[in-house]
Design a protein around this motif. Structure first.
Motif, PDB file in Angstrom:
ATOM      1  N   UNK A   1       2.223  19.118 -12.487  1.00  0.00           N
ATOM      2  CA  UNK A   1       3.293  20.598 -12.479  1.00  0.00           C
ATOM      3  C   UNK A   1       3.407  20.468 -14.511  1.00  0.00           C
ATOM      4  N   UNK A   2       3.523  19.225 -14.930  1.00  0.00           N
ATOM      5  CA  UNK A   2       2.471  18.897 -16.809  1.00  0.00           C
ATOM      6  C   UNK A   2       1.626  20.045 -16.928  1.00  0.00           C
ATOM      7  N   UNK A   3       0.346  20.196 -16.463  1.00  0.00           N
ATOM      8  CA  UNK A   3      -0.213  21.111 -16.326  1.00  0.00           C
ATOM      9  C   UNK A   3      -0.024  22.818 -16.089  1.00  0.00           C
ATOM     10  N   UNK A   4       1.082  23.438 -15.361  1.00  0.00           N
ATOM     11  CA  UNK A   4       1.698  24.390 -15.903  1.00  0.00           C
ATOM     12  C   UNK A   4       2.331  24.430 -16.483  1.00  0.00           C
ATOM     13  N   UNK A   5       3.270  23.596 -16.838  1.00  0.00           N
ATOM     14  CA  UNK A   5       3.860  23.990 -18.291  1.00  0.00           C
ATOM     15  C   UNK A   5       3.297  24.099 -19.291  1.00  0.00           C
ATOM     16  N   UNK A   6       2.432  23.504 -19.346  1.00  0.00           N
ATOM     17  CA  UNK A   6       1.368  23.685 -20.620  1.00  0.00           C
ATOM     18  C   UNK A   6       0.879  25.041 -21.025  1.00  0.00           C
ATOM     19  N   UNK A   7       0.728  26.357 -19.724  1.00  0.00           N
ATOM     20  CA  UNK A   7       0.035  26.812 -18.822  1.00  0.00           C
ATOM     21  C   UNK A   7       0.965  28.018 -19.057  1.00  0.00           C
TER      22      UNK A   7
ATOM     23  N   UNK B   1       1.106  -1.076  -0.006  1.00  0.00           N
ATOM     24  CA  UNK B   1       0.077   0.027   0.273  1.00  0.00           C
ATOM     25  C   UNK B   1       0.770   1.443   0.117  1.00  0.00           C
ATOM     26  N   UNK B   2       2.055   1.248   0.915  1.00  0.00           N
ATOM     27  CA  UNK B   2       2.843   2.296   1.236  1.00  0.00           C
ATOM     28  C   UNK B   2       3.340   2.916  -0.842  1.00  0.00           C
ATOM     29  N   UNK B   3       4.258   1.896  -1.383  1.00  0.00           N
ATOM     30  CA  UNK B   3       3.839   1.988  -2.831  1.00  0.00           C
ATOM     31  C   UNK B   3       3.037   2.421  -3.513  1.00  0.00           C
ATOM     32  N   UNK B   4       1.975   1.799  -3.646  1.00  0.00           N
ATOM     33  CA  UNK B   4       0.994   2.358  -4.786  1.00  0.00           C
ATOM     34  C   UNK B   4       0.192   3.943  -4.346  1.00  0.00           C
ATOM     35  N   UNK B   5       0.463   4.053  -3.015  1.00  0.00           N
ATOM     36  CA  UNK B   5       0.252   5.549  -2.557  1.00  0.00           C
ATOM     37  C   UNK B   5       1.103   6.138  -3.189  1.00  0.00           C
ATOM     38  N   UNK B   6       2.908   5.989  -3.088  1.00  0.00           N
ATOM     39  CA  UNK B   6       3.571   6.756  -3.340  1.00  0.00           C
ATOM     40  C   UNK B   6       3.819   7.307  -4.631  1.00  0.00           C
ATOM     41  N   UNK B   7       3.558   6.017  -5.665  1.00  0.00           N
ATOM     42  CA  UNK B   7       3.059   6.039  -7.438  1.00  0.00           C
ATOM     43  C   UNK B   7       1.857   7.400  -7.225  1.00  0.00           C
ATOM     44  N   UNK B   8       1.172   6.602  -7.094  1.00  0.00           N
ATOM     45  CA  UNK B   8       0.025   7.706  -6.978  1.00  0.00           C
ATOM     46  C   UNK B   8      -0.041   8.750  -7.158  1.00  0.00           C
ATOM     47  N   UNK B   9       0.309   9.372  -5.997  1.00  0.00           N
ATOM     48  CA  UNK B   9       0.944  10.344  -5.220  1.00  0.00           C
ATOM     49  C   UNK B   9       1.918  11.643  -6.498  1.00  0.00           C
ATOM     50  N   UNK B  10       3.121  10.524  -7.099  1.00  0.00           N
ATOM     51  CA  UNK B  10       3.799  10.503  -7.766  1.00  0.00           C
ATOM     52  C   UNK B  10       3.242  11.218  -8.698  1.00  0.00           C
ATOM     53  N   UNK B  11       2.107  10.239  -9.799  1.00  0.00           N
ATOM     54  CA  UNK B  11       1.583  11.129 -10.726  1.00  0.00           C
ATOM     55  C   UNK B  11       0.412  12.270 -10.973  1.00  0.00           C
ATOM     56  N   UNK B  12      -0.064  12.169  -9.456  1.00  0.00           N
ATOM     57  CA  UNK B  12      -0.661  13.490  -9.336  1.00  0.00           C
ATOM     58  C   UNK B  12      -0.221  14.848  -9.532  1.00  0.00           C
ATOM     59  N   UNK B  13       1.936  14.598  -8.610  1.00  0.00           N
ATOM     60  CA  UNK B  13       2.256  15.336  -8.782  1.00  0.00           C
ATOM     61  C   UNK B  13       2.550  16.123 -10.197  1.00  0.00           C
ATOM     62  N   UNK B  14       2.966  15.085 -11.024  1.00  0.00           N
ATOM     63  CA  UNK B  14       3.705  15.708 -12.297  1.00  0.00           C
ATOM     64  C   UNK B  14       2.857  16.163 -12.715  1.00  0.00           C
ATOM     65  N   UNK B  15       1.417  15.609 -12.685  1.00  0.00           N
ATOM     66  CA  UNK B  15       0.467  15.656 -13.767  1.00  0.00           C
ATOM     67  C   UNK B  15       0.049  17.350 -13.327  1.00  0.00           C
TER      68      UNK B  15
END
Length: 209
Positions: A135-141, A119-133
């Motif tokens: 940041x990607x939106x911010x880069x596009x903006x 569960x801790x790894x799964x949460x880390x991966x999902x939170x990482x995706x959210x953070x990077x997503x």
């Protein structure tokens, strides 16, 4: 020393069993400033966890010009590399050491297994995706809505936060490449910022005031 950094940076993220597993199977790699860690079209066999230093993630156009997407700091991973590993495809990004950095590399097979049973790894991966997503939106903006002077000043502020210092060691040409523009434009805007008392310029160094 690097193994100690694993506990320092990820102890609050992963459970003790997962930390022990990473400690056993992970391999430590160190990179000097400007070293390429992951390159475009590279097939990835390992997932990187950043222990120290910082990394910039870049995209490249058809003419070989690079564009900065986001920065990684210690305690993070590159989710764009995770996506490649999950889909068994080649890397779409280039990861370059922003400064001397150390990483612990985890075999792709373990990443996939842990996602389903830890569960801790799964949460880390999902939170990482959210953070990077985000940041990607911010880069596009930034590209779509911000003028170059605004993008440049935001870039400088992000550098200050990343390195925890108001003094940035960087060449004008490097900034130009990160922001996909010319050195002449960057130098002109930096001089404008200096005249506005926002920064102080010296050779290969910028102090954000």
């Amino acid at each position: 020393m690097e193994k100690e950094l694993l506990y320092q940076k990820f102890n609050h993220v992963f459970d003790s069993d997962l930390i022990d597993q990473i400690n056993k199977i992970g391999s430590i790699n160190t990179f000097l400033k400007d070293d390429i860690i992951i390159d475009i079209d590279q097939t990835l066999q390992y997932i990187p966890l950043l222990l120290s230093g910082s990394i910039k993630i870049l995209r490249e156009d058809s003419e070989g010009n690079e564009l900065l997407i986001y920065f990684l700091k210690a305690g993070e991973t590159c989710t764009m590399s995770l996506t490649c590993c999950m889909g068994i495809s080649k890397s779409k990004i280039r990861a370059v050491a922003e400064k001397d950095s150390s990483l612990i590399m985890i075999p792709v097979q373990k990443m996939q297994a842990w996602f389903h049973n830890n569960e801790s790894w799964q949460n880390f991966i999902l939170e990482s995706y959210q953070t990077r997503f985000e940041e990607m939106l911010e880069a596009i903006d930034n590209l779509a809505f911000m003028k170059m002077d605004e993008r440049l000043y935001k870039y400088l502020i992000n550098k200050v936060k990343l390195h925890k210092s108001n003094t940035i060691i960087v060449k004008h040409q490097d900034i130009a490449e990160d922001l996909h523009t010319s050195r002449v434009v960057i130098s002109r805007l930096l001089k404008q910022f200096e005249n506005e008392n926002k920064i102080k310029l010296s050779r290969n160094k910028i102090e954000v005031l």
